[in-house]
Design a protein around this motif. Structure first.
Motif, PDB file in Angstrom:
ATOM      1  N   PRO A 160      -0.204 -18.160  -5.957  1.00 35.44           N
ATOM      2  CA  PRO A 160       0.880 -18.934  -6.560  1.00 35.44           C
ATOM      3  C   PRO A 160       2.010 -18.066  -7.109  1.00 35.44           C
ATOM      4  N   LEU A 161       3.151 -18.718  -7.294  1.00 34.87           N
ATOM      5  CA  LEU A 161       4.275 -18.076  -7.965  1.00 34.87           C
ATOM      6  C   LEU A 161       3.916 -17.796  -9.420  1.00 34.87           C
ATOM      7  N   ARG A 162       4.408 -16.644  -9.929  1.00 35.54           N
ATOM      8  CA  ARG A 162       4.062 -16.203 -11.276  1.00 35.54           C
ATOM      9  C   ARG A 162       5.310 -16.020 -12.129  1.00 35.54           C
ATOM     10  N   ALA A 163       5.114 -16.041 -13.436  1.00 31.73           N
ATOM     11  CA  ALA A 163       6.205 -15.772 -14.366  1.00 31.73           C
ATOM     12  C   ALA A 163       6.856 -14.441 -14.015  1.00 31.73           C
ATOM     13  N   GLY A 164       8.179 -14.420 -14.027  1.00 30.43           N
ATOM     14  CA  GLY A 164       8.925 -13.218 -13.671  1.00 30.43           C
ATOM     15  C   GLY A 164       9.340 -13.162 -12.219  1.00 30.43           C
ATOM     16  N   ASP A 165       8.737 -13.992 -11.368  1.00 29.49           N
ATOM     17  CA  ASP A 165       9.100 -13.985  -9.949  1.00 29.49           C
ATOM     18  C   ASP A 165      10.537 -14.451  -9.743  1.00 29.49           C
ATOM     19  N   ILE A 166      11.179 -13.843  -8.762  1.00 30.00           N
ATOM     20  CA  ILE A 166      12.482 -14.286  -8.270  1.00 30.00           C
ATOM     21  C   ILE A 166      12.240 -15.196  -7.074  1.00 30.00           C
ATOM     22  N   VAL A 167      12.899 -16.332  -7.045  1.00 29.81           N
ATOM     23  CA  VAL A 167      12.802 -17.251  -5.911  1.00 29.81           C
ATOM     24  C   VAL A 167      14.200 -17.463  -5.341  1.00 29.81           C
ATOM     25  N   LEU A 168      14.412 -16.997  -4.127  1.00 25.22           N
ATOM     26  CA  LEU A 168      15.640 -17.308  -3.402  1.00 25.22           C
ATOM     27  C   LEU A 168      15.411 -18.627  -2.685  1.00 25.22           C
ATOM     28  N   THR A 169      16.174 -19.647  -3.074  1.00 27.19           N
ATOM     29  CA  THR A 169      15.828 -21.007  -2.674  1.00 27.19           C
ATOM     30  C   THR A 169      16.349 -21.428  -1.308  1.00 27.19           C
ATOM     31  N   GLY A 170      17.204 -20.631  -0.673  1.00 28.61           N
ATOM     32  CA  GLY A 170      17.671 -20.988   0.660  1.00 28.61           C
ATOM     33  C   GLY A 170      19.182 -21.120   0.729  1.00 28.61           C
ATOM     34  N   PHE A 225       8.646 -19.123   4.425  1.00 25.34           N
ATOM     35  CA  PHE A 225       8.812 -18.246   3.268  1.00 25.34           C
ATOM     36  C   PHE A 225       8.475 -16.818   3.647  1.00 25.34           C
ATOM     37  N   GLY A 226       8.989 -15.895   2.834  1.00 26.09           N
ATOM     38  CA  GLY A 226       8.703 -14.483   2.995  1.00 26.09           C
ATOM     39  C   GLY A 226       8.605 -13.816   1.642  1.00 26.09           C
ATOM     40  N   ALA A 227       8.188 -12.562   1.641  1.00 31.06           N
ATOM     41  CA  ALA A 227       8.008 -11.791   0.411  1.00 31.06           C
ATOM     42  C   ALA A 227       9.275 -11.033   0.058  1.00 31.06           C
ATOM     43  N   LEU A 228       9.565 -10.948  -1.237  1.00 36.38           N
ATOM     44  CA  LEU A 228      10.628 -10.093  -1.753  1.00 36.38           C
ATOM     45  C   LEU A 228       9.983  -8.866  -2.388  1.00 36.38           C
ATOM     46  N   LEU A 229      10.354  -7.692  -1.914  1.00 40.77           N
ATOM     47  CA  LEU A 229       9.834  -6.447  -2.449  1.00 40.77           C
ATOM     48  C   LEU A 229      10.891  -5.772  -3.318  1.00 40.77           C
ATOM     49  N   SER A 230      10.420  -4.934  -4.234  1.00 37.97           N
ATOM     50  CA  SER A 230      11.312  -4.352  -5.230  1.00 37.97           C
ATOM     51  C   SER A 230      12.474  -3.583  -4.613  1.00 37.97           C
ATOM     52  N   ASP A 231      12.247  -2.900  -3.502  1.00 35.36           N
ATOM     53  CA  ASP A 231      13.322  -2.098  -2.921  1.00 35.36           C
ATOM     54  C   ASP A 231      14.263  -2.906  -2.038  1.00 35.36           C
ATOM     55  N   MET A 232      14.075  -4.225  -1.990  1.00 36.19           N
ATOM     56  CA  MET A 232      15.027  -5.094  -1.307  1.00 36.19           C
ATOM     57  C   MET A 232      16.192  -5.492  -2.212  1.00 36.19           C
ATOM     58  N   ALA A 233      16.067  -5.251  -3.522  1.00 41.70           N
ATOM     59  CA  ALA A 233      17.077  -5.697  -4.482  1.00 41.70           C
ATOM     60  C   ALA A 233      18.185  -4.667  -4.625  1.00 41.70           C
ATOM     61  N   LEU A 234      19.420  -5.121  -4.521  1.00 36.20           N
ATOM     62  CA  LEU A 234      20.589  -4.303  -4.802  1.00 36.20           C
ATOM     63  C   LEU A 234      21.346  -4.918  -5.977  1.00 36.20           C
ATOM     64  N   GLY A 235      22.096  -4.096  -6.700  1.00 31.87           N
ATOM     65  CA  GLY A 235      22.880  -4.598  -7.812  1.00 31.87           C
ATOM     66  C   GLY A 235      24.149  -5.273  -7.356  1.00 31.87           C
ATOM     67  N   ALA A 265       0.822  -1.212   0.000  1.00 31.07           N
ATOM     68  CA  ALA A 265       0.000   0.000   0.000  1.00 31.07           C
ATOM     69  C   ALA A 265       0.852   1.257   0.000  1.00 31.07           C
ATOM     70  N   ALA A 266       2.082   1.143   0.501  1.00 28.35           N
ATOM     71  CA  ALA A 266       3.002   2.282   0.527  1.00 28.35           C
ATOM     72  C   ALA A 266       3.744   2.461  -0.794  1.00 28.35           C
ATOM     73  N   GLY A 267       3.435   1.612  -1.780  1.00 34.16           N
ATOM     74  CA  GLY A 267       4.020   1.762  -3.102  1.00 34.16           C
ATOM     75  C   GLY A 267       5.113   0.778  -3.434  1.00 34.16           C
ATOM     76  N   ARG A 268       5.448  -0.105  -2.508  1.00 32.23           N
ATOM     77  CA  ARG A 268       6.447  -1.120  -2.811  1.00 32.23           C
ATOM     78  C   ARG A 268       5.806  -2.213  -3.670  1.00 32.23           C
ATOM     79  N   ARG A 269       6.618  -3.004  -4.352  1.00 31.11           N
ATOM     80  CA  ARG A 269       6.112  -3.954  -5.333  1.00 31.11           C
ATOM     81  C   ARG A 269       6.637  -5.352  -5.032  1.00 31.11           C
ATOM     82  N   LEU A 270       5.752  -6.345  -5.070  1.00 26.84           N
ATOM     83  CA  LEU A 270       6.131  -7.737  -4.849  1.00 26.84           C
ATOM     84  C   LEU A 270       6.819  -8.270  -6.097  1.00 26.84           C
ATOM     85  N   ILE A 271       8.045  -8.816  -5.941  1.00 29.58           N
ATOM     86  CA  ILE A 271       8.780  -9.324  -7.101  1.00 29.58           C
ATOM     87  C   ILE A 271       9.198 -10.779  -6.938  1.00 29.58           C
ATOM     88  N   GLY A 272       8.810 -11.418  -5.844  1.00 34.36           N
ATOM     89  CA  GLY A 272       9.167 -12.817  -5.660  1.00 34.36           C
ATOM     90  C   GLY A 272       9.050 -13.241  -4.216  1.00 34.36           C
TER      91      GLY A 272
END
Length: 264
Positions: free
Chosen positions: A220-230, A78-88, A50-57
Motif C-alpha cells: 500500500p501507499l504510505r505516509a510521505g509517498d509522492i503520487v503523480l496522479t496523471g 502505475f509505476g514506481a518513483l525512485l529517489s533519483d528520478m526527482a529534479l528540483g 538493490a543498487a541503492g535507489r530508494r522508493l519514494i512514491g
C-alpha cells in the motif's frame, strides 16, 4: 517465475543501462498479460532498489480516455518513483539522461498518512493527503520509437523517466482537483492544455484507484509517498535546449529545462 518474464526484465534493464532502446517485449507474453508485465516491473524495481535507489512514491499512467482507447484498455497503470528520478523546480535535465523524453503536467499528492484499504475512496485520499503541488512528469520509454502496448509500458515501469515538483504547497481542502486548468508551454508557445477532469474525471479518482490496487497487492501507499496522479493534457516530445513550464490554476507553476545537445 517464467523465463520470458526474466528475459523481458533483462532486455529493459539493458536498454536503460546502455541508453539503447530495445524492441517491444510484448511478443514474449500472451496478449494483454498484465500480470506478467507487472512482474517484469517488479523485478526491475527490485533490481534498482538493490543498487541503492530508494522508493519514494508512485506514478499513475493511462488516465486519459483517449489514450486508453488507443491502447485498448479500460484502466490506468502505475509505476514506481525512485529517489533519483526527482529534479528540483527549474533544474536542467542533463544531455543523454533520457532516451525519448516527453513532458506532461500533473497534480502531485504528498501523503500524510497511509492508504491501506483495498476499497479506497476519494474521501479517503483527501483525508490522507498532506498537501498538493504542481508537477511535471518527464516520461521516457526504453522501447524503441515508443512502439508500445499496455504490456510494454507496464513492464517498462509505466514509461517512467523523471519528475519535477513545483514549490507551491497547497492543502487539499483549498482546491478542487477536478476543476483546475492546466497550460503547458515550451518556451513561450502553448503546447498542451487541459483540466483536472481530463484525468479520469478527477485526479482523486486516479489516486483512489492506485491506492486500492496497491493495497490489494499487499504494497500500500504510505505516509510521505509522492503520487503523480496523471496527465492533465497531451504529452509533448522534448528536444535538447527546450524549456517547459506549466501553470496549473490554484496551484502555481513548475519549470524544467533540457540541456543543449553536447552539454555535459
Amino acid at each position: 517465475m517464467s523465463t520470458d518474464v526474466q528475459k523481458a526484465a533483462e532486455l529493459l534493464a539493458a536498454a536503460a543501462g546502455t541508453a539503447t532502446p530495445c524492441p517491444p517485449i510484448r511478443d514474449l507474453f500472451a496478449d494483454g498479460d498484465l500480470d506478467a508485465a507487472y512482474e517484469v516491473q517488479r523485478l526491475n524495481t527490485e533490481r534498482m532498489l538493490a543498487a541503492g535507489r530508494r522508493l519514494i512514491g508512485r506514478k499513475i499512467g493511462l488516465t486519459s480516455a483517449a489514450v486508453q482507447r488507443q491502447l485498448g484498455v479500460d484502466q490506468p497503470d502505475f509505476g514506481a518513483l525512485l529517489s533519483d528520478m526527482a529534479l528540483g523546480n527549474g533544474e536542467t535535465v542533463p544531455a543523454g539522461r533520457l532516451l525519448q523524453p516527453k513532458v506532461e503536467a500533473e497534480i502531485a499528492l504528498i501523503l500524510g498518512t497511509d492508504l491501506t484499504s483495498p476499497d479506497c475512496t476519494t474521501a479517503d485520499v483527501r483525508a490522507a493527503t498532506a498537501y498538493v503541488c504542481p508537477a511535471l512528469e518527464i516520461v521516457d520509454s526504453r522501447i524503441a520509437d515508443w512502439d508500445i502496448t499496455i504490456v510494454d509500458t507496464v513492464a517498462d515501469n509505466a514509461s517512467s523517466g523523471l519528475f519535477v515538483l513545483g514549490d507551491t504547497r497547497v492543502p487539499i481542502d483549498d482546491l478542487e482537483p477536478a476543476d483546475v486548468g492546466m497550460r503547458l508551454y515550451r518556451g513561450g508557445e502553448l503546447v498542451s492544455e487541459g483540466s483536472g477532469r481530463d484525468c479520469l474525471g478527477d485526479p482523486l479518482n486516479a489516486a483512489a484507484w492506485l491506492a486500492s490496487t496497491l493495497a490489494r497487492r499487499g504494497d500500500p501507499l504510505r505516509a510521505g509517498d509522492i503520487v503523480l496522479t496523471g496527465a492533465l493534457g497531451p504529452m509533448v516530445p522534448a528536444s535538447p535546449g527546450d524549456v517547459f513550464s506549466a501553470r496549473i490554476s490554484d496551484l502555481g507553476s513548475v519549470r524544467i529545462s533540457f540541456a543543449p545537445e553536447g552539454d555535459t
